[in-house]
Write a protein that holds these residues in place. Structure first.
Motif, PDB file in Angstrom:
ATOM      1  N   SER A   1       6.850  11.254  -9.750  1.00  0.00           N
ATOM      2  CA  SER A   1       5.981  10.533  -8.818  1.00  0.00           C
ATOM      3  C   SER A   1       6.634   9.356  -8.110  1.00  0.00           C
ATOM      4  O   SER A   1       6.082   8.869  -7.132  1.00  0.00           O
ATOM      5  N   GLU A   2       7.776   8.899  -8.564  1.00  0.00           N
ATOM      6  CA  GLU A   2       8.355   7.699  -7.971  1.00  0.00           C
ATOM      7  C   GLU A   2       9.680   7.998  -7.292  1.00  0.00           C
ATOM      8  O   GLU A   2      10.512   8.711  -7.826  1.00  0.00           O
ATOM      9  N   GLU A   3       9.820   7.433  -6.114  1.00  0.00           N
ATOM     10  CA  GLU A   3      11.102   7.466  -5.424  1.00  0.00           C
ATOM     11  C   GLU A   3      11.936   6.302  -5.938  1.00  0.00           C
ATOM     12  O   GLU A   3      11.441   5.186  -6.060  1.00  0.00           O
ATOM     13  N   ILE A   4      13.172   6.562  -6.223  1.00  0.00           N
ATOM     14  CA  ILE A   4      14.040   5.541  -6.780  1.00  0.00           C
ATOM     15  C   ILE A   4      15.198   5.333  -5.802  1.00  0.00           C
ATOM     16  O   ILE A   4      15.943   6.268  -5.498  1.00  0.00           O
ATOM     17  N   ALA A   5      15.306   4.122  -5.306  1.00  0.00           N
ATOM     18  CA  ALA A   5      16.274   3.824  -4.247  1.00  0.00           C
ATOM     19  C   ALA A   5      17.699   4.212  -4.624  1.00  0.00           C
ATOM     20  O   ALA A   5      18.439   4.744  -3.801  1.00  0.00           O
ATOM     21  N   PHE A   6      18.097   3.976  -5.862  1.00  0.00           N
ATOM     22  CA  PHE A   6      19.480   4.249  -6.239  1.00  0.00           C
ATOM     23  C   PHE A   6      19.709   5.704  -6.627  1.00  0.00           C
ATOM     24  O   PHE A   6      20.784   6.064  -7.063  1.00  0.00           O
ATOM     25  N   ALA A   7      18.706   6.558  -6.440  1.00  0.00           N
ATOM     26  CA  ALA A   7      18.869   7.987  -6.717  1.00  0.00           C
ATOM     27  C   ALA A   7      18.810   8.783  -5.420  1.00  0.00           C
ATOM     28  O   ALA A   7      18.329   9.909  -5.386  1.00  0.00           O
ATOM     29  N   ARG A   8      19.300   8.195  -4.356  1.00  0.00           N
ATOM     30  CA  ARG A   8      19.315   8.871  -3.056  1.00  0.00           C
ATOM     31  C   ARG A   8      20.747   8.973  -2.539  1.00  0.00           C
ATOM     32  O   ARG A   8      21.084   8.396  -1.525  1.00  0.00           O
ATOM     33  N   THR A   9      21.547   9.670  -3.274  1.00  0.00           N
ATOM     34  CA  THR A   9      22.927   9.874  -2.852  1.00  0.00           C
ATOM     35  C   THR A   9      23.108  11.370  -2.574  1.00  0.00           C
ATOM     36  O   THR A   9      22.258  12.180  -2.953  1.00  0.00           O
ATOM     37  N   PRO A  10      24.208  11.758  -1.976  1.00  0.00           N
ATOM     38  CA  PRO A  10      24.474  13.186  -1.766  1.00  0.00           C
ATOM     39  C   PRO A  10      24.756  13.939  -3.079  1.00  0.00           C
ATOM     40  O   PRO A  10      24.704  15.165  -3.119  1.00  0.00           O
ATOM     41  N   ASP A  11      25.030  13.206  -4.152  1.00  0.00           N
ATOM     42  CA  ASP A  11      25.394  13.802  -5.443  1.00  0.00           C
ATOM     43  C   ASP A  11      24.122  14.100  -6.256  1.00  0.00           C
ATOM     44  O   ASP A  11      23.495  13.208  -6.813  1.00  0.00           O
ATOM     45  N   LYS A  12      23.753  15.378  -6.339  1.00  0.00           N
ATOM     46  CA  LYS A  12      22.505  15.780  -7.012  1.00  0.00           C
ATOM     47  C   LYS A  12      22.534  15.472  -8.508  1.00  0.00           C
ATOM     48  O   LYS A  12      21.516  15.102  -9.077  1.00  0.00           O
ATOM     49  N   THR A  13      23.669  15.625  -9.148  1.00  0.00           N
ATOM     50  CA  THR A  13      23.766  15.341 -10.579  1.00  0.00           C
ATOM     51  C   THR A  13      23.552  13.858 -10.837  1.00  0.00           C
ATOM     52  O   THR A  13      22.791  13.469 -11.726  1.00  0.00           O
ATOM     53  N   TYR A  14      24.211  13.046 -10.054  1.00  0.00           N
ATOM     54  CA  TYR A  14      24.048  11.590 -10.162  1.00  0.00           C
ATOM     55  C   TYR A  14      22.580  11.218  -9.973  1.00  0.00           C
ATOM     56  O   TYR A  14      22.014  10.446 -10.739  1.00  0.00           O
ATOM     57  N   ASN A  15      21.954  11.768  -8.939  1.00  0.00           N
ATOM     58  CA  ASN A  15      20.550  11.458  -8.656  1.00  0.00           C
ATOM     59  C   ASN A  15      19.633  11.863  -9.813  1.00  0.00           C
ATOM     60  O   ASN A  15      18.719  11.129 -10.176  1.00  0.00           O
ATOM     61  N   TYR A  16      19.878  13.039 -10.373  1.00  0.00           N
ATOM     62  CA  TYR A  16      19.060  13.505 -11.494  1.00  0.00           C
ATOM     63  C   TYR A  16      19.180  12.554 -12.685  1.00  0.00           C
ATOM     64  O   TYR A  16      18.170  12.140 -13.276  1.00  0.00           O
ATOM     65  N   ILE A  17      20.396  12.194 -13.042  1.00  0.00           N
ATOM     66  CA  ILE A  17      20.608  11.310 -14.190  1.00  0.00           C
ATOM     67  C   ILE A  17      20.008   9.935 -13.921  1.00  0.00           C
ATOM     68  O   ILE A  17      19.344   9.353 -14.789  1.00  0.00           O
ATOM     69  N   ALA A  18      20.191   9.414 -12.725  1.00  0.00           N
ATOM     70  CA  ALA A  18      19.627   8.110 -12.369  1.00  0.00           C
ATOM     71  C   ALA A  18      18.104   8.124 -12.481  1.00  0.00           C
ATOM     72  O   ALA A  18      17.499   7.204 -13.033  1.00  0.00           O
ATOM     73  N   LYS A  19      17.473   9.187 -11.976  1.00  0.00           N
ATOM     74  CA  LYS A  19      16.015   9.288 -12.059  1.00  0.00           C
ATOM     75  C   LYS A  19      15.560   9.418 -13.510  1.00  0.00           C
ATOM     76  O   LYS A  19      14.553   8.845 -13.912  1.00  0.00           O
ATOM     77  N   LEU A  20      16.299  10.191 -14.303  1.00  0.00           N
ATOM     78  CA  LEU A  20      15.930  10.377 -15.706  1.00  0.00           C
ATOM     79  C   LEU A  20      16.023   9.060 -16.470  1.00  0.00           C
ATOM     80  O   LEU A  20      15.123   8.719 -17.245  1.00  0.00           O
ATOM     81  N   ILE A  21      17.091   8.314 -16.243  1.00  0.00           N
ATOM     82  CA  ILE A  21      17.243   7.028 -16.925  1.00  0.00           C
ATOM     83  C   ILE A  21      16.113   6.086 -16.520  1.00  0.00           C
ATOM     84  O   ILE A  21      15.470   5.475 -17.368  1.00  0.00           O
TER      85      ILE A  21
END
Length: 108
Positions: A52-72
Motif C-alpha cells: 500500500s505504500e510508495e517508498i521514495a528510495f525504492a524507485r530505482t531501475p534495479d528491481k531487486t534493490y527495490n524489492y529488498i528496500a520495500k521489504l525492509i
C-alpha cells in the motif's frame, strides 16, 4: 545496501519474521490463547504496508534493490506498529531508519 543482495535479502526476511512473531503475540493476546488448531486468516501487517505504500528510495531501475528496500521498510514499519501495541512506552524507530537510509542514498 551495498549491493550484496543475498545478505540484504536474508536480513530483510529475518526482520520480516520478527514482525510476524510480534503479530502472532498480538493475535494471541487478543484471542487469549497460544494454541492454534486453526488460524484466523489474519492480514499480514508487513504485507499490507508493502502493498500500500510508495517508498521514495525504492524507485530505482534495479528491481531487486527495490524489492529488498520495500521489504525492509515494510518490516520496520510493521514492527514499530506492532511493538507499540504490546508496549505503549515503546518509541518508534522508523524515523531513525529513514535517516540511515537517506545516508545510504547520499553515498551511492
Amino acid at each position: 545496501m551495498r549491493k550484496d543482495y543475498l545478505i540484504a535479502s536474508h536480513l530483510a526476511h529475518k526482520l520480516t519474521q520478527e514482525s510476524l512473531v510480534l503479530q502472532m503475540i498480538v493475535r494471541d493476546n487478543e484471542k487469549n490463547t497460544n494454541f492454534h488448531r486453526y488460524g484466523y486468516e489474519e492480514v499480514l501487517d508487513y504485507l499490507t504496508v508493502f502493498n500500500s505504500e510508495e517508498i521514495a528510495f525504492a524507485r530505482t531501475p534495479d528491481k531487486t534493490y527495490n524489492y529488498i528496500a520495500k521489504l525492509i521498510y515494510s518490516a520496520v514499519k510493521s514492527y514499530d506498529m506492532l511493538f507499540f501495541e504490546l508496549n505503549h512506552f515503546y518509541k518508534t524507530r522508523l524515523e531513525n531508519y529513514l535517516q540511515i537510509w537517506s545516508c545510504y542514498q547520499k553515498t551511492e
